[in-house]
Scaffold this motif. Structure first.
Motif, PDB file in Angstrom:
ATOM      1  N   LEU A  72     -11.920  35.768 -28.450  1.00 13.67           N
ATOM      2  CA  LEU A  72     -11.881  37.123 -27.902  1.00 13.67           C
ATOM      3  C   LEU A  72     -13.230  37.508 -27.294  1.00 13.67           C
ATOM      4  N   GLN A  73     -14.289  37.131 -27.969  1.00 14.52           N
ATOM      5  CA  GLN A  73     -15.618  37.396 -27.426  1.00 14.52           C
ATOM      6  C   GLN A  73     -15.827  36.654 -26.113  1.00 14.52           C
ATOM      7  N   LEU A  74     -15.329  35.398 -26.027  1.00 18.56           N
ATOM      8  CA  LEU A  74     -15.449  34.623 -24.798  1.00 18.56           C
ATOM      9  C   LEU A  74     -14.698  35.306 -23.658  1.00 18.56           C
ATOM     10  N   MET A  75     -13.492  35.775 -23.917  1.00 19.31           N
ATOM     11  CA  MET A  75     -12.724  36.441 -22.874  1.00 19.31           C
ATOM     12  C   MET A  75     -13.451  37.679 -22.362  1.00 19.31           C
ATOM     13  N   ASP A  76     -14.043  38.416 -23.270  1.00 17.09           N
ATOM     14  CA  ASP A  76     -14.770  39.616 -22.861  1.00 17.09           C
ATOM     15  C   ASP A  76     -15.993  39.255 -22.021  1.00 17.09           C
ATOM     16  N   ASP A  77     -16.732  38.217 -22.439  1.00 16.43           N
ATOM     17  CA  ASP A  77     -17.914  37.787 -21.684  1.00 16.43           C
ATOM     18  C   ASP A  77     -17.538  37.295 -20.290  1.00 16.43           C
TER      19      ASP A  77
ATOM     20  N   LEU B 257      -5.419  40.621 -33.911  1.00 17.05           N
ATOM     21  CA  LEU B 257      -5.260  41.045 -32.520  1.00 17.05           C
ATOM     22  C   LEU B 257      -5.011  42.547 -32.429  1.00 17.05           C
ATOM     23  N   LEU B 258      -4.318  43.094 -33.427  1.00 21.49           N
ATOM     24  CA  LEU B 258      -4.054  44.535 -33.412  1.00 21.49           C
ATOM     25  C   LEU B 258      -5.318  45.347 -33.661  1.00 21.49           C
ATOM     26  N   GLN B 259      -6.349  44.692 -34.198  1.00 21.39           N
ATOM     27  CA  GLN B 259      -7.599  45.397 -34.458  1.00 21.39           C
ATOM     28  C   GLN B 259      -8.489  45.511 -33.227  1.00 21.39           C
ATOM     29  N   VAL B 260      -8.104  44.862 -32.139  1.00 18.17           N
ATOM     30  CA  VAL B 260      -8.901  44.896 -30.917  1.00 18.17           C
ATOM     31  C   VAL B 260      -8.895  46.309 -30.345  1.00 18.17           C
ATOM     32  N   ASP B 261     -10.078  46.819 -30.081  1.00 20.35           N
ATOM     33  CA  ASP B 261     -10.221  48.171 -29.516  1.00 20.35           C
ATOM     34  C   ASP B 261      -9.977  48.107 -28.011  1.00 20.35           C
ATOM     35  N   SER B 262      -8.869  48.668 -27.590  1.00 21.60           N
ATOM     36  CA  SER B 262      -8.503  48.589 -26.174  1.00 21.60           C
ATOM     37  C   SER B 262      -9.484  49.338 -25.271  1.00 21.60           C
ATOM     38  N   SER B 263     -10.199  50.295 -25.830  1.00 19.27           N
ATOM     39  CA  SER B 263     -11.145  51.047 -25.007  1.00 19.27           C
ATOM     40  C   SER B 263     -12.390  50.242 -24.671  1.00 19.27           C
ATOM     41  N   CYS B 264     -12.612  49.165 -25.417  1.00 23.78           N
ATOM     42  CA  CYS B 264     -13.812  48.335 -25.189  1.00 23.78           C
ATOM     43  C   CYS B 264     -13.512  47.082 -24.392  1.00 23.78           C
ATOM     44  N   CYS B 265     -12.261  46.866 -24.036  1.00 25.26           N
ATOM     45  CA  CYS B 265     -11.875  45.628 -23.337  1.00 25.26           C
ATOM     46  C   CYS B 265     -11.508  45.932 -21.896  1.00 25.26           C
ATOM     47  N   SER B 266     -11.741  44.974 -21.063  1.00 26.80           N
ATOM     48  CA  SER B 266     -11.354  45.106 -19.664  1.00 26.80           C
ATOM     49  C   SER B 266      -9.852  44.958 -19.534  1.00 26.80           C
ATOM     50  N   PRO B 267      -9.266  45.508 -18.459  1.00 28.49           N
ATOM     51  CA  PRO B 267      -7.818  45.361 -18.248  1.00 28.49           C
ATOM     52  C   PRO B 267      -7.378  43.896 -18.205  1.00 28.49           C
ATOM     53  N   GLU B 268      -8.270  43.029 -17.714  1.00 23.17           N
ATOM     54  CA  GLU B 268      -7.938  41.603 -17.631  1.00 23.17           C
ATOM     55  C   GLU B 268      -7.734  41.012 -19.020  1.00 23.17           C
TER      56      GLU B 268
END
Length: 522
Positions: free
Chosen positions: A454-459, A497-508
């Motif tokens: 998840l960190q890789l996807m965000d980076d 996965l449900l713990q992922v904060d959608s406000s901190c992630c890109s739409p991609e």
């Protein structure tokens, strides 16, 4: 025996006079010609004993004119030498002369095994090689219709070695000498009716039957190895820079099934090259050994523990820091291991268990080096071979699961621009490991890997310097890894996965995660 024409006789008389084979007084008509073996012996002595370059050049010119103008019936016919043993005498005389000609363009020898000659030491070699090529071409042109004498088989091996030495792009050649050497090689092929270099060495791949004529069924590989063998000993191969390259060229022309019968003579030199301290020699040895492995039946390699010897010789190079050496050695070892043992994923029929084997040794050492390595080039080499190793291990990768996990986590954390080779390769490793060892993907391991992915996807999604194509590859491969881990333990993965904060992630990123969760719900 047919007498040469008048002009030819005059030319020959002049040559014989220069060689003191006839009286200094030139009678008319010219005297009878001496035996060709006597003339060849005298020419050989003159070439060996020449005291200056100009004298040598003049003698080479005499030899070329001899083969261009003399009557072939006198040069090669056996009618005057048909007594028992005289055919061998004629062959020996021609071979000695050819070797003397080749010696006029010999490369200087290194003083010892640790030093190399400077390019200046080879400066005169190309100048001397061109006229030698011309004289040898004249001989081959005259020999083309005289195969039945056996002379071609006598002179072809040293001529081939000489041509190969001088048509390579090395410090002892220049464009004219390389062109002359290539022309000589073509003349050799025409003289024996060979199609190409492989056909020249091995013929039609069968032994010539007794009484069978013609050059197309015969090769000269044995003769070439006879020429090279004295220079390929442990103490002498390093003294001449060309001999290892000629041997490598010869070996690389061979393929199944022609290589196997000559394996006892072809295997020792690459082991010598491979064992040398210079990286270029190690690389040459590894290439030769890899070619032997790919073109020799496994049973022949296992005979006399040959494969074991090759394995030990190669494995020690994995402790090197030379990127090109390690890359070649790893590729070679992967093919050699299939000769030495069955894939580690297969069960041992005697015990019903998967016993540790050399694949485990190789994977363990690669993983240890990957954890500690900080050179980008070496990290890429190790990462490129790891997917194949893990795939080869199959379910037996469970024996190395923790170490593979540490390598994957570490390599995903470090960028590798511009192609991101390391990250893409370890993502592939993670996919193969997950498919093979999915029951062992414990909860702690699962959470650590998912967090890193998840960190890789965000980076990746926020990296503006990444090429769009590379970004798409990384995102798609990371998504696939997350899906495979999710399938191993849907409940645990879903919780994370449900713990992922959608406000901190890109739409991609959110789109990729939605793909995973939607496919699970279906």
């Amino acid at each position: 025996m047919t007498e040469p024409a008048a002009d030819s006789r005059t030319e020959l008389s002049s040559l014989l006079h220069d060689l003191h084979l006839i009286s200094s007084e030139k009678p008319l008509p010219p005297p009878p010609l001496p035996p060709i073996t006597e003339l060849l012996a005298r020419l050989k002595e003159k070439l060996i004993g020449a005291s200056s370059d100009s004298e040598t050049s003049s003698l080479i010119g005499h030899v070329e004119r001899l083969f261009q103008t003399a009557d072939p019936d006198w040069l090669f016919s056996l009618t005057s030498v048909n007594e028992e043993g005289r055919q061998e005498e004629l062959q020996a005389a021609y071979r000695s002369l050819v070797c003397a000609l080749i010696g006029c363009a010999d490369l200087p020898l290194c003083g010892d095994e640790c030093s190399s000659l400077t390019p200046a030491a080879y400066q005169s070699v190309p100048i001397r090689a061109v006229p030698v090529c011309s004289a040898l071409r004249a001989l081959l042109g005259a020999l083309g219709n005289w195969e039945e004498t056996g002379l071609l088989w006598s002179v072809a091996p040293p001529v081939c070695v000489f041509a190969v030495t001088h048509f390579q792009d090395q410090v002892w050649t220049n464009p004219p000498s390389r062109a002359a050497a290539r022309s000589l090689q073509e003349a050799l092929l025409r003289a024996g009716g060979w199609r190409d270099s492989t056909h020249l060495l091995v013929g039609d791949g069968r032994q010539r039957e007794e009484g069978e004529e013609g050059g197309k069924s015969r090769g000269i590989l044995g003769g070439v190895l006879d020429v090279l063998q004295p220079q390929l000993t442990k103490d002498s191969w390093q003294r001449c820079e060309a001999v290892k390259l000629v041997f490598a060229w010869t070996l690389l022309q061979l393929a199944r099934p022609s290589l196997s019968p000559h394996l006892p003579r072809l295997l020792p030199p690459p082991l010598l090259f491979n064992d040398h301290y210079r990286p270029e020699n190690c690389m040459l040895g590894a290439r030769c050994l890899h070619h032997i492995i790919l073109n020799t039946p496994a049973a022949d390699l296992r005979q006399f523990n040959r494969a074991e010897v090759v394995y030990e010789a190669l494995f020690k190079h994995l402790y090197s820091t030379e990127t090109t050496v390690i890359q070649l050695v790893l590729s070679c070892l992967l093919d050699l291991l299939l000769v030495l043992e069955k894939p580690p994923s297969s069960l041992d029929p005697s015990s019903g268990r998967r016993k540790p084997c050399r694949h485990d040794d190789l994977l363990r050492l690669v993983l240890i080096h990957m954890e500690a390595e900080n050179k980008v080039a070496l990290r890429r080499v190790y990462a490129s071979v790891l997917p194949l190793l893990v795939d080869r291990m199959g379910v037996a990768v469970c024996r190395h699961l923790r170490r593979v996990e540490r390598v994957v986590l570490g390599y995903l954390e470090v960028k590798d621009p511009p192609e991101e080779t390391n990250r893409l390769k370890v993502l592939e490793v993670l996919q193969r490991m997950t498919r093979a060892a999915w029951p062992r993907m414990q909860r702690r391991r699962l959470h650590m890997l998912l967090r890193r992915l998840l960190q890789l996807m965000d980076d990746v999604s926020s990296d503006s310097q990444l090429d769009d194509l590379i970004r798409d590859k990384l995102m798609s491969q990371t998504t696939l890894c997350i899906k495979l881990l999710h399938d191993c333990s849907p409940g645990n993965a879903q919780t994370l996965l449900l713990q992922v904060d959608s406000s901190c992630c890109s739409p991609e990123v959110l789109g990729c995660l939605e793909t995973v969760t939607m496919s699970t719900e279906r």
